[in-house]
Design a protein around this motif. Sequence first.
Motif, short mmCIF file in Angstrom:
data_model
loop_
_atom_site.label_atom_id
_atom_site.label_comp_id
_atom_site.label_asym_id
_atom_site.label_seq_id
_atom_site.Cartn_x
_atom_site.Cartn_y
_atom_site.Cartn_z
N ASP A 114 -2.59 10.81 -6.66
CA ASP A 114 -3.60 9.78 -6.41
C ASP A 114 -3.02 8.37 -6.39
O ASP A 114 -3.75 7.39 -6.37
N GLU A 115 -1.71 8.26 -6.36
CA GLU A 115 -1.03 6.96 -6.29
C GLU A 115 -0.59 6.69 -4.85
O GLU A 115 -0.17 7.60 -4.14
N ALA A 116 -0.67 5.42 -4.43
CA ALA A 116 -0.26 5.03 -3.08
C ALA A 116 0.76 3.90 -3.17
O ALA A 116 0.59 2.96 -3.93
N TYR A 117 1.82 4.03 -2.37
CA TYR A 117 2.91 3.06 -2.38
C TYR A 117 3.08 2.50 -0.95
O TYR A 117 3.19 3.28 0.00
N PRO A 118 3.08 1.16 -0.80
CA PRO A 118 3.17 0.58 0.54
C PRO A 118 4.49 0.93 1.23
O PRO A 118 5.57 0.88 0.61
N ASN A 119 4.38 1.29 2.48
CA ASN A 119 5.52 1.60 3.33
C ASN A 119 5.41 0.80 4.63
O ASN A 119 4.31 0.68 5.19
#
Length: 170
Positions: A158-163
Amino acid sequence: MEITLRPARPEDASSLAALSIEVWLGTYLRHGINSFFADYVFGELTPQRMAEHLDRDTESFIVSQNADGIDGFIRISDGVKPPAGPGSAVEIATLYVQPCHQGRGLGQALLQAGLKHCADLGAARPWLTTNSENTPAIGFYQRMGFEITGRTHFHVRDEAYPNEVLTYRP
């Protein structure tokens, strides 16, 4: 130093998994390894998953092979549209070089071979994503002819990391 590139074979799956784990952990986990990311790595970067990728008609791998084994690879996924910005429906899904072999031209050689493969597929503008904080990779891709064309997120549970989305401009 001579660089030897070849298509990946099914028996390369465990080497590709081990190399992926080494590069992924070293690139993204600079302050220690916790169970959240360890569980991700051991669930996703497995020999079985690599074998599944190798078995798909829409996936292509090119490896860099030295006397002792594989020291880098590029994985190209055909039929995948970019999540943002322009680009062909071909993704450069992975480009990994073993850290102890970085700086010797392997990444550049693999990327050039991958771009040729993309062109052979009729994809003049392949795309890729990289972590927004991975400035060395972003700089490398920009020097190789890519431009930032959008942003997406890499999800672990449930974690999102900017790419950043980068698209090749031939």
